[in-house]
Design an enzyme around this catalytic site. Structure first.
Site, PDB file in Angstrom:
ATOM      1  N   GLN A 129     -37.412  30.253 -28.789  1.00 21.63           N
ATOM      2  CA  GLN A 129     -37.354  29.852 -30.200  1.00 21.63           C
ATOM      3  C   GLN A 129     -38.758  29.505 -30.709  1.00 21.63           C
ATOM      4  OE1 GLN A 129     -35.715  25.907 -30.763  1.00 21.63           O
ATOM      5  NE2 GLN A 129     -34.778  26.484 -32.693  1.00 21.63           N
ATOM      6  N   GLY A 130     -39.290  30.303 -31.617  1.00 24.42           N
ATOM      7  CA  GLY A 130     -40.621  30.043 -32.181  1.00 24.42           C
ATOM      8  C   GLY A 130     -40.504  29.373 -33.542  1.00 24.42           C
ATOM      9  N   TYR A 131     -40.232  28.086 -33.538  1.00 25.43           N
ATOM     10  CA  TYR A 131     -40.132  27.322 -34.793  1.00 25.43           C
ATOM     11  C   TYR A 131     -41.330  26.379 -34.946  1.00 25.43           C
ATOM     12  CZ  TYR A 131     -35.230  28.467 -36.106  1.00 25.43           C
ATOM     13  OH  TYR A 131     -34.080  29.082 -36.512  1.00 25.43           O
ATOM     14  N   SER A 132     -41.419  25.374 -34.021  1.00 23.15           N
ATOM     15  CA  SER A 132     -42.415  24.300 -34.180  1.00 23.15           C
ATOM     16  C   SER A 132     -43.836  24.831 -34.067  1.00 23.15           C
ATOM     17  CB  SER A 132     -42.211  23.232 -33.100  1.00 23.15           C
ATOM     18  OG  SER A 132     -40.893  22.775 -33.121  1.00 23.15           O
ATOM     19  N   SER A 164     -39.729  26.392 -25.705  1.00 19.30           N
ATOM     20  CA  SER A 164     -39.041  26.280 -24.410  1.00 19.30           C
ATOM     21  C   SER A 164     -38.827  27.660 -23.793  1.00 19.30           C
ATOM     22  CB  SER A 164     -37.682  25.610 -24.573  1.00 19.30           C
ATOM     23  OG  SER A 164     -37.836  24.299 -25.034  1.00 19.30           O
ATOM     24  N   GLU A 246     -27.811  25.204 -32.490  1.00 16.49           N
ATOM     25  CA  GLU A 246     -28.561  24.500 -31.444  1.00 16.49           C
ATOM     26  C   GLU A 246     -28.009  23.085 -31.265  1.00 16.49           C
ATOM     27  OE1 GLU A 246     -32.788  24.054 -32.210  1.00 16.49           O
ATOM     28  OE2 GLU A 246     -33.152  23.395 -30.161  1.00 16.49           O
ATOM     29  N   SER A 375     -35.632  15.591 -34.469  1.00 18.13           N
ATOM     30  CA  SER A 375     -35.560  14.231 -33.910  1.00 18.13           C
ATOM     31  C   SER A 375     -34.351  13.458 -34.448  1.00 18.13           C
ATOM     32  CB  SER A 375     -36.851  13.467 -34.244  1.00 18.13           C
ATOM     33  OG  SER A 375     -36.850  13.179 -35.623  1.00 18.13           O
ATOM     34  N   GLU A 377     -34.301  10.705 -36.077  1.00 20.65           N
ATOM     35  CA  GLU A 377     -34.492  10.259 -37.465  1.00 20.65           C
ATOM     36  C   GLU A 377     -34.185  11.401 -38.428  1.00 20.65           C
ATOM     37  OE1 GLU A 377     -36.737   9.834 -35.030  1.00 20.65           O
ATOM     38  OE2 GLU A 377     -36.576   7.677 -34.735  1.00 20.65           O
TER      39      GLU A 377
HETATM   40  C1  LIG Z   1     -38.329  19.283 -24.489  1.00 21.47           C
HETATM   41  C2  LIG Z   1     -38.579  19.870 -25.832  1.00 21.47           C
HETATM   42  C3  LIG Z   1     -38.273  21.196 -26.062  1.00 21.47           C
HETATM   43  C4  LIG Z   1     -38.543  21.772 -27.311  1.00 21.47           C
HETATM   44  N1  LIG Z   1     -38.265  23.109 -27.475  1.00 21.47           N
HETATM   45  C5  LIG Z   1     -38.613  23.707 -28.635  1.00 21.47           C
HETATM   46  C6  LIG Z   1     -38.451  25.119 -28.784  1.00 21.47           C
HETATM   47  O1  LIG Z   1     -37.964  25.817 -27.886  1.00 21.47           O
HETATM   48  N2  LIG Z   1     -38.867  25.699 -29.927  1.00 21.47           N
HETATM   49  C7  LIG Z   1     -39.400  24.973 -30.958  1.00 21.47           C
HETATM   50  O2  LIG Z   1     -39.728  25.575 -31.980  1.00 21.47           O
HETATM   51  N3  LIG Z   1     -39.569  23.629 -30.855  1.00 21.47           N
HETATM   52  C8  LIG Z   1     -39.186  22.986 -29.709  1.00 21.47           C
HETATM   53  N4  LIG Z   1     -39.373  21.619 -29.574  1.00 21.47           N
HETATM   54  C9  LIG Z   1     -40.030  20.888 -30.663  1.00 21.47           C
HETATM   55  C10 LIG Z   1     -39.140  19.917 -31.415  1.00 21.47           C
HETATM   56  O3  LIG Z   1     -38.243  20.604 -32.274  1.00 21.47           O
HETATM   57  C11 LIG Z   1     -40.077  18.978 -32.203  1.00 21.47           C
HETATM   58  O4  LIG Z   1     -40.794  18.236 -31.238  1.00 21.47           O
HETATM   59  C12 LIG Z   1     -39.322  18.062 -33.119  1.00 21.47           C
HETATM   60  O5  LIG Z   1     -38.745  18.763 -34.185  1.00 21.47           O
HETATM   61  C13 LIG Z   1     -40.240  16.940 -33.695  1.00 21.47           C
HETATM   62  O6  LIG Z   1     -41.392  17.486 -34.243  1.00 21.47           O
HETATM   63  P1  LIG Z   1     -42.833  16.914 -33.821  1.00 21.47           P
HETATM   64  O7  LIG Z   1     -42.906  16.872 -32.333  1.00 21.47           O
HETATM   65  O8  LIG Z   1     -43.875  17.686 -34.544  1.00 21.47           O
HETATM   66  O9  LIG Z   1     -42.841  15.398 -34.312  1.00 21.47           O
HETATM   67  P2  LIG Z   1     -43.186  14.887 -35.782  1.00 21.47           P
HETATM   68  O10 LIG Z   1     -42.518  15.738 -36.791  1.00 21.47           O
HETATM   69  O11 LIG Z   1     -44.669  14.701 -35.877  1.00 21.47           O
HETATM   70  O12 LIG Z   1     -42.475  13.471 -35.790  1.00 21.47           O
HETATM   71  C14 LIG Z   1     -43.060  12.307 -35.179  1.00 21.47           C
HETATM   72  C15 LIG Z   1     -42.117  11.125 -35.439  1.00 21.47           C
HETATM   73  O13 LIG Z   1     -42.002  10.881 -36.853  1.00 21.47           O
HETATM   74  C16 LIG Z   1     -40.644  10.871 -37.249  1.00 21.47           C
HETATM   75  N5  LIG Z   1     -40.500  11.506 -38.565  1.00 21.47           N
HETATM   76  C17 LIG Z   1     -41.119  12.611 -39.016  1.00 21.47           C
HETATM   77  N6  LIG Z   1     -40.724  12.902 -40.281  1.00 21.47           N
HETATM   78  C18 LIG Z   1     -39.801  11.959 -40.633  1.00 21.47           C
HETATM   79  C19 LIG Z   1     -39.024  11.738 -41.800  1.00 21.47           C
HETATM   80  N7  LIG Z   1     -39.078  12.551 -42.863  1.00 21.47           N
HETATM   81  N8  LIG Z   1     -38.155  10.679 -41.790  1.00 21.47           N
HETATM   82  C20 LIG Z   1     -38.077   9.857 -40.707  1.00 21.47           C
HETATM   83  N9  LIG Z   1     -38.820  10.021 -39.571  1.00 21.47           N
HETATM   84  C21 LIG Z   1     -39.660  11.073 -39.534  1.00 21.47           C
HETATM   85  C22 LIG Z   1     -39.921  11.729 -36.196  1.00 21.47           C
HETATM   86  O14 LIG Z   1     -38.571  11.374 -36.100  1.00 21.47           O
HETATM   87  C23 LIG Z   1     -40.691  11.369 -34.932  1.00 21.47           C
HETATM   88  O15 LIG Z   1     -40.203  10.166 -34.387  1.00 21.47           O
HETATM   89  C24 LIG Z   1     -39.099  20.997 -28.355  1.00 21.47           C
HETATM   90  C25 LIG Z   1     -39.393  19.646 -28.127  1.00 21.47           C
HETATM   91  C26 LIG Z   1     -39.144  19.078 -26.888  1.00 21.47           C
HETATM   92  C27 LIG Z   1     -39.476  17.629 -26.691  1.00 21.47           C
END
Ligand SMILES: Cc1cc2nc3c(=O)[nH]c(=O)nc-3n(C[C@H](O)[C@H](O)[C@H](O)COP(=O)(O)OP(=O)(O)OC[C@H]3O[C@@H](n4cnc5c(N)ncnc54)[C@H](O)[C@@H]3O)c2cc1C
Length: 399
Positions: A129-132, A164, A246, A375, A377
């Site tokens: 999955q190429g999202y983040s 992942s 998902e 997340s 939140e």
């Molecule tokens: C083990 C693992 C596997 C993953 N696999 C994939 C994958 O296969 N493909 C993929 O694309 N991504 C993947 N991810 C990424 C995952 O989707 C992101 O880590 C997640 O969406 C959070 O984004 P971020 O890490 O940039 O945190 P940020 O967006 O920077 O958030 C940091 C903190 O701020 C809080 N926050 C941010 N915005 C808000 C808001 N508007 N309101 C309240 N709180 C907020 C968040 O809840 C978090 O606590 C994976 C992550 C993990 C840990």
């Protein structure tokens, strides 16, 4: 109708007895773990994957026209019951069946379904999955990986992160920027062949010691014109639907446990008092609370599935299940370590059993459950906006 299902049960039982190799029985967790890990598991597991894949029962309710089992919901339930009875797991696991396949079945063209669904059903190809991106996590629509029209194909440049299984994947379903002037309406959904020189993956190590995900770099990567799903700039709706699939998976039972039941562990590590109860009243109360939460969660999932009969697509309610299921799983991991005491804090070495070593790593990897798939939140934001109808104070439209 009931008679039809009973006939189907008899046929299913016969087929499973004849086709599931004895070595893959009574080892459900081990089968799923082996299939989720990279590479080919080989041996009987591969044989089992091939047999069930050809039968279409790895994706039992998907249409037979694309290699699926073509089963009704009732038949699929019977199949699941019979597999449980024999202790065999479905070896066709991963993002292909849990997330991408159902999304493509809903939004893909006939040609895309014919090309991409059968190899998923047979468990032959892995998807990631190429999202983040480094600058787009919770605010996913801020993504900037560029997709340009290169005449006979699309050209992709940019970086994804936390992808992942990217190091093992054959294909990536990916959200890309096709219009820099519009946020949500400038995103498209494309399918990228990972076996090309324009794709590079660099594994990242998790706190639990493994490297399940990667940084993924696209440099003039090529996407065929017929591998854009949905219309140009119409990827956001499709991307969000995939996230619901998902989260539906993440709210399920697997993250909530497996392994030795907590009461058995507590008996072994803590012992019983004179009345035969686990000899720690506070722990006892929290173990029971966890058990009740898990039971209520399971019943809620079952009720939601019953209510959704006829409508197979997930909804925003998957955010509730994800938050609830992952919290229960994290509580359980915490309780496990507490029960084991210092034996639950080993990292390696002969002084610890394999279950003890797995406990600490499981507790650490559990920290990721409330992050991936959006997340905790962000799920709360979705629940408040889309289910409770509350106003969005930030005026944001994230994940
Ligand atoms: C083990 C693992 C596997 C993953 N696999 C994939 C994958 O296969 N493909 C993929 O694309 N991504 C993947 N991810 C990424 C995952 O989707 C992101 O880590 C997640 O969406 C959070 O984004 P971020 O890490 O940039 O945190 P940020 O967006 O920077 O958030 C940091 C903190 O701020 C809080 N926050 C941010 N915005 C808000 C808001 N508007 N309101 C309240 N709180 C907020 C968040 O809840 C978090 O606590 C994976 C992550 C993990 C840990």
């Amino acid at each position: 109708m009931e008679q039809d299902l009973e006939d189907f049960r008899a046929e299913t039982r016969t087929w499973l007895e004849a086709n599931a190799p004895p070595s893959v029985r009574d080892s459900e967790d081990a089968v799923v773990d082996a299939m989720m890990a990279g590479g080919s598991p080989g041996g009987d597991l591969d044989l089992w994957r091939r047999r069930i894949g050809e039968k279409g029962w790895g994706a039992p309710t998907w249409p037979a026209a694309y290699g699926g089992g073509g089963l009704s919901a009732g038949e699929a339930r019977v199949l699941a019951e019979e597999m449980r009875r024999l202790g065999v797991a479905n070896p066709i696991v991963g993002m292909g069946t849990s997330m991408f396949g159902p999304t493509l079945l809903e939004y893909g063209t006939e040609d895309q379904k014919k090309r991409h669904i059968p190899p998923i059903v047979r468990g032959e190809l892995r998807w990631c999955q190429g999202y983040s991106e480094p600058g787009a996590g919770s605010d996913l629509a801020a993504l900037s990986t560029k997709c340009e029209d290169a005449g006979d194909h699309w050209r992709i440049n940019g970086q994804k992160i936390w992808t992942s299984g990217a190091q093992y994947a054959d294909w990536c379903f990916c959200l890309v920027r096709t219009d820099p002037g519009r946020k949500h309406d400038g995103i498209s959904f494309v399918l990228i062949d990972m076996h090309q020189s324009g794709v590079e993956t660099r594994p990242i190590k998790l706190i639990a010691g493994s490297s399940p995900f990667c940084e993924t770099f696209f440099t003039d990567a090529r996407v065929e014109k017929n591998d854009m799903v949905g219309p140009l700039n119409g990827g956001w709706t499709i991307g969000k639907r995939l996230l619901q699939h998902e989260r539906a998976g993440q709210g399920g039972g697997r993250l909530m446990g497996g392994g030795t039941p907590l009461p058995e562990l507590a008996e072994a590590y803590i012992g019983r008092d004179a009345d035969g109860r686990i000899d720690d009243v506070d722990l006892r109360v929290r173990m029971i609370a966890n058990r009740i939460d898990a039971g209520a969660h399971g019943l809620t999932i079952q009720r939601a599935a019953n209510e959704a009969r006829g409508n197979q697509n997930p909804s925003a309610a998957t955010s509730i299940m994800k938050n609830s299921g992952t919290r229960i799983g994290q509580d359980r991991a915490e309780l496990t370590l507490e029960i084991m005491g210092h034996q639950g804090l080993g990292w390696q070495g002969e002084g610890f059993t394999s279950e003890e070593l797995a406990a600490v790593r499981g507790w650490l990897s559990g920290k990721a459950w409330t992050i991936f798939g959006g997340s905790q939140e962000i799920q709360n934001n979705i629940i408040s906006k889309r289910i409770l109808g509350l106003p969005d104070p930030l005026g944001q439209s994230s994940r």
